[in-house]
Write an enzyme that holds these catalytic residues in place. Structure first.
Site, PDB file in Angstrom:
ATOM      1  N   SER A 158      40.058  40.318  45.964  1.00  0.00           N
ATOM      2  CA  SER A 158      38.845  39.712  46.503  1.00  0.00           C
ATOM      3  C   SER A 158      38.694  38.279  45.990  1.00  0.00           C
ATOM      4  CB  SER A 158      37.627  40.541  46.116  1.00  0.00           C
ATOM      5  OG  SER A 158      37.734  41.853  46.629  1.00  0.00           O
ATOM      6  N   LEU A 192      34.889  40.781  40.583  1.00  0.00           N
ATOM      7  CA  LEU A 192      35.567  40.815  41.874  1.00  0.00           C
ATOM      8  C   LEU A 192      36.969  41.322  41.607  1.00  0.00           C
ATOM      9  CD1 LEU A 192      34.536  37.410  43.523  1.00  0.00           C
ATOM     10  CD2 LEU A 192      33.843  39.696  44.277  1.00  0.00           C
ATOM     11  N   ASP A 193      37.455  42.260  42.422  1.00  0.00           N
ATOM     12  CA  ASP A 193      38.793  42.789  42.157  1.00  0.00           C
ATOM     13  C   ASP A 193      39.861  41.751  42.489  1.00  0.00           C
ATOM     14  OD1 ASP A 193      39.422  42.988  44.941  1.00  0.00           O
ATOM     15  OD2 ASP A 193      38.455  44.939  45.043  1.00  0.00           O
ATOM     16  N   LYS A 194      41.080  42.061  42.136  1.00  0.00           N
ATOM     17  CA  LYS A 194      42.178  41.100  42.253  1.00  0.00           C
ATOM     18  C   LYS A 194      42.338  40.566  43.670  1.00  0.00           C
ATOM     19  CE  LYS A 194      47.180  40.622  41.569  1.00  0.00           C
ATOM     20  NZ  LYS A 194      48.441  41.319  41.210  1.00  0.00           N
ATOM     21  N   ARG A 200      35.228  48.175  50.107  1.00  0.00           N
ATOM     22  CA  ARG A 200      36.522  48.707  50.553  1.00  0.00           C
ATOM     23  C   ARG A 200      36.436  50.218  50.787  1.00  0.00           C
ATOM     24  NH1 ARG A 200      40.374  44.735  49.851  1.00  0.00           N
ATOM     25  NH2 ARG A 200      39.747  43.024  48.461  1.00  0.00           N
TER      26      ARG A 200
END
Length: 239
Positions: free
Chosen positions: A108, A104-106, A192
């Site tokens: 999220s 999961l990106d920062k 996104r």
């Protein structure tokens, strides 16, 4: 099949590939009684005798857990920019070495899996074998039924076809909306990028389920071990 020594160590679930490279270069690893300092030295796992600090290499007990990842943490062991990582959530816990299963990106948040079982992790993240992932996404704007249908049809972006398995409105606000988006694959920043193609900025992105495993009442930054039934179900999803 031959693999590099560092990769073989990581595939055994004892450490990350980066850490294994450090061990090898530091002279802590021997193959058939001889210290090897080349991380790419070819070995066959079940044919060669590999030792670390003079001890036989033994696979650890498989370990599986789920974390409710808070927003603002990076999904990596160490961050070159010094940012806080998801491992901060495990401070003080006596856990074996574990690696994130997917990312999961920062910005999220939500459900993130960890394990030292690399074979299981490959099944979870594989495009053909992995379970669906369900997200709740707050967007700026109120997408029409036509836009929701187009999210499933998909778009081309940077040479990749991006599409949702399903998309529906959960609730509408005065100027934004919460959507439920289900993915059956995991491309980099897929949701996104997909929403950006329809001029829908993402305000929040929360992964709420992987297959039948839901985040439930697990609080932000909290984690728990998976039951046998849970980790076996994830490896054999029904779509």
């Amino acid at each position: 099949m031959r693999h590099g020594l560092a990769r073989t160590l990581s595939k055994q679930g004892v450490c990350s590939r980066t850490e294994a490279t450090r061990w090898v270069q530091a002279g802590r690893v021997s193959v058939d009684g001889r210290v090897v300092r080349d991380p790419e030295f070819p070995v066959v796992r079940d044919r060669h005798s590999i030792r670390v600090d003079g001890l036989d290499l033994r696979p650890p007990t498989p370990f599986y857990l789920m974390l409710n990842k808070p927003r603002g943490l990076v999904t990596t062991v160490r961050d070159e920019q010094g940012r806080d990582t998801v491992y901060r959530c495990f401070d003080g816990a006596s856990l074996p070495w574990i690696a994130p299963v997917g990312r999961l990106d920062k910005a999220s948040e939500g459900l993130l899996l960890f394990s030292n079982d690399t074979g299981w992790a490959s099944r979870i993240t594989g495009p053909d074998s992995g379970p669906d992932k369900t997200y709740h996404v707050q967007v700026g704007g109120q997408p029409s039924a036509e836009v929701l249908a187009a999210l499933v049809t998909g778009v081309e972006d940077a040479g990749e076809h991006l599409a949702a398995r399903s998309a529906r409105v959960l609730r509408l606000g005065s100027r934004n909306a919460w959507l439920e988006i289900v993915l059956d694959e995991g491309r980099n920043r897929q949701i996104r990028r997909l929403l950006a193609a329809f001029q829908l900025p993402v305000l929040r992105l929360v992964r709420v389920a992987i297959g039948e495993l839901a985040i439930g009442e697990l609080g932000k930054g909290e984690w728990r071990e998976l039951s046998r039934a849970e980790f076996e179900a994830l490896a054999h999803p029904t779509r």
